[in-house]
Write a protein that holds these residues in place. Sequence first.
Motif, short mmCIF file in Angstrom:
data_model
loop_
_atom_site.label_atom_id
_atom_site.label_comp_id
_atom_site.label_asym_id
_atom_site.label_seq_id
_atom_site.Cartn_x
_atom_site.Cartn_y
_atom_site.Cartn_z
N LEU A 176 0.86 -1.19 0.00
CA LEU A 176 0.00 0.00 0.00
C LEU A 176 0.90 1.24 0.00
O LEU A 176 1.84 1.33 0.79
N ALA A 177 0.61 2.20 -0.88
CA ALA A 177 1.40 3.43 -0.90
C ALA A 177 0.92 4.35 0.24
O ALA A 177 -0.19 4.16 0.76
N PRO A 178 1.73 5.34 0.63
CA PRO A 178 1.31 6.24 1.71
C PRO A 178 -0.06 6.85 1.43
O PRO A 178 -0.34 7.26 0.30
N HIS A 179 -0.89 6.89 2.44
CA HIS A 179 -2.23 7.51 2.42
C HIS A 179 -3.24 6.75 1.56
O HIS A 179 -4.33 7.26 1.29
N GLU A 180 -2.90 5.56 1.10
CA GLU A 180 -3.89 4.78 0.34
C GLU A 180 -4.82 4.05 1.31
O GLU A 180 -4.42 3.64 2.40
N LEU A 181 -6.04 3.85 0.84
CA LEU A 181 -7.09 3.20 1.61
C LEU A 181 -7.57 1.97 0.83
O LEU A 181 -7.81 2.07 -0.37
N ILE A 182 -7.74 0.87 1.51
CA ILE A 182 -8.33 -0.31 0.86
C ILE A 182 -9.82 -0.06 0.72
O ILE A 182 -10.48 0.32 1.71
N THR A 183 -10.36 -0.26 -0.46
CA THR A 183 -11.80 -0.05 -0.65
C THR A 183 -12.57 -1.39 -0.72
O THR A 183 -13.69 -1.48 -0.23
N SER A 184 -11.96 -2.39 -1.34
CA SER A 184 -12.66 -3.68 -1.45
C SER A 184 -11.70 -4.80 -1.80
O SER A 184 -10.56 -4.56 -2.20
N VAL A 185 -12.22 -6.01 -1.67
CA VAL A 185 -11.52 -7.21 -2.15
C VAL A 185 -12.47 -7.91 -3.11
O VAL A 185 -13.67 -8.07 -2.80
N GLU A 186 -11.98 -8.28 -4.29
CA GLU A 186 -12.84 -8.96 -5.26
C GLU A 186 -12.49 -10.43 -5.37
O GLU A 186 -11.31 -10.78 -5.52
N LEU A 187 -13.52 -11.24 -5.31
CA LEU A 187 -13.33 -12.69 -5.49
C LEU A 187 -13.70 -13.05 -6.92
O LEU A 187 -14.71 -12.56 -7.43
N PRO A 188 -12.91 -13.91 -7.57
CA PRO A 188 -13.27 -14.34 -8.93
C PRO A 188 -14.46 -15.30 -8.88
O PRO A 188 -14.89 -15.72 -7.81
N ARG A 189 -14.94 -15.67 -10.04
CA ARG A 189 -16.14 -16.49 -10.11
C ARG A 189 -15.98 -17.87 -9.44
O ARG A 189 -16.84 -18.30 -8.69
N ASP A 190 -14.86 -18.50 -9.69
CA ASP A 190 -14.69 -19.90 -9.24
C ASP A 190 -14.33 -19.96 -7.75
O ASP A 190 -13.27 -19.51 -7.34
N GLY A 191 -15.22 -20.51 -6.96
CA GLY A 191 -15.00 -20.60 -5.52
C GLY A 191 -14.59 -21.98 -5.02
O GLY A 191 -14.50 -22.21 -3.83
N PHE A 192 -14.35 -22.93 -5.93
CA PHE A 192 -13.93 -24.29 -5.56
C PHE A 192 -14.88 -24.88 -4.50
O PHE A 192 -14.46 -25.31 -3.44
N THR A 193 -16.17 -24.86 -4.82
CA THR A 193 -17.17 -25.25 -3.82
C THR A 193 -17.19 -26.75 -3.51
O THR A 193 -17.64 -27.15 -2.44
N GLN A 194 -16.74 -27.57 -4.46
CA GLN A 194 -16.84 -29.02 -4.26
C GLN A 194 -15.67 -29.59 -3.46
O GLN A 194 -15.83 -30.49 -2.65
N HIS A 195 -14.48 -29.04 -3.74
CA HIS A 195 -13.27 -29.64 -3.15
C HIS A 195 -12.40 -28.55 -2.50
O HIS A 195 -11.58 -27.93 -3.16
N TYR A 196 -12.63 -28.36 -1.22
CA TYR A 196 -11.88 -27.32 -0.49
C TYR A 196 -11.69 -27.77 0.95
O TYR A 196 -12.43 -28.64 1.45
N SER A 197 -10.73 -27.19 1.63
CA SER A 197 -10.63 -27.37 3.08
C SER A 197 -9.76 -26.28 3.66
O SER A 197 -8.73 -25.91 3.07
N TYR A 198 -10.17 -25.71 4.79
CA TYR A 198 -9.30 -24.79 5.54
C TYR A 198 -8.94 -25.49 6.85
O TYR A 198 -9.79 -25.70 7.72
#
Length: 337
Positions: free
Chosen positions: A205-227
């Motif tokens: 992040l550069a000085p004075h920058e603000l995070i506005t959002s995080v974007e997730l792509p379409r594919d969420g790996f819904t069938q085969h995932y684990s955390y």
Amino acid sequence: MNPFSYIRVRDLAQAIREAAIGDTRFIAGGTNLLDLMKENVEQPGRLIDINDLPLSHIEETADGGLRIGALVRNADLAADSRVRARYPLLSSALLAGASPQLRNMATTGGNLMQRTRCYYFYDVATPCNKRQPGSGCGAIGGVTRIHAILGASDQCIATHPSDMCVAMAALGARVNVVGPDGPRGMAFTDFHRLPGETPHLDNNLAPHELITSVELPRDGFTQHYSYLKIRDRLAYAFALVSVAAALQIEGGRIAAARVALGGVAHKPWRNPDAEQSLTGMQANPENFADFARDLLSAAKGQGDNDFKITLAQRAIARALAQAAAGTPQSQVDKQIV
Ligand SMILES: Cc1cc2nc3c(=O)[nH]c(=O)nc-3n(C[C@H](O)[C@H](O)[C@H](O)COP(=O)(O)OP(=O)(O)OC[C@H]3O[C@@H](n4cnc5c(N)ncnc54)[C@H](O)[C@@H]3O)c2cc1C
Ligand code: SF4
């Protein structure tokens, strides 16, 4: 008590303008920043409260993904029906973090920006290159149980403590920011930095920058995932090692693999070349164990944390096996969200 001033901003332009004045920090949920201020680790002269900014929404993107506003609370993100259905890996990682009370306050932007949990960083009586550049590193040669095994430098061996970020790195998210030079975006994996010679910089992040959002792509790996999160207590503890594993499997063979590690490096750790080597392989324990060995081949322990190398290898193999079997180490259905 260190005096500081406080203002609450109403729009992005005002936030960026105000950020350029004096020694300023944005404050969102306050769950990390206020602790750092109370411990005298950070002593900002001004706080800019960003909670009134219009960044609390989760929206569809044109390419079928989701845009998560920087002020969306961790609890709300984990409980969102779209996130649970389309990105259960993310929901699971969020629910593995902190406590319900903290998740109610903690924001998406603040989670990206949270600082290391290195004991020496918080102990202002000890040297720390991250807190005070050039002062030395109290951790090297000290107590290193929670420290890095990958990507460390001779200046800093700290780890990034987030769970949410590990899942976002695995999912291939993007971070959107705005600053004095306007808006820009970057791959999630480019947001956090390795310590190198500049461990006081956690991210790009550069000085004075603000995070506005995080974007997730379409594919969420819904069938085969684990955390899979390994920690000293079953709840309310940071990861010693965590693994976000996501697979696409076609006819018993791996069509795509994503593996991100938490608790082992200064940033969520991914190795796309190693992931690529799984493509076309059978989804079986032998291949997962080989992959885990490969991913940790450059790992280096600091003494107290040598155990993390074996632990990480086993956790990776286990998370991949859970993902392949469709039996995730899921928090999603086990907790009231
Ligand atoms: C006891 C405890 C246990 C925890 N356990 C876990 C855990 O297991 N896993 C885990 O992942 N986390 C854990 N956390 C960390 C918690 O998730 C973070 O403190 C939280 O996500 C930070 O978000 P916040 O909104 O409160 O940030 P704040 O404290 O408000 O801010 C943190 C930093 O982010 C900056 N910031 C905030 N928003 C923005 C923005 N939009 N743009 C730019 N900068 C911004 C602030 O200036 C500040 O420097 C724990 C915290 C505590 C206190
Ligand atoms: S490991 Fe990094 S954060 Fe910890 S004392 Fe050393 S320089 Fe500071």
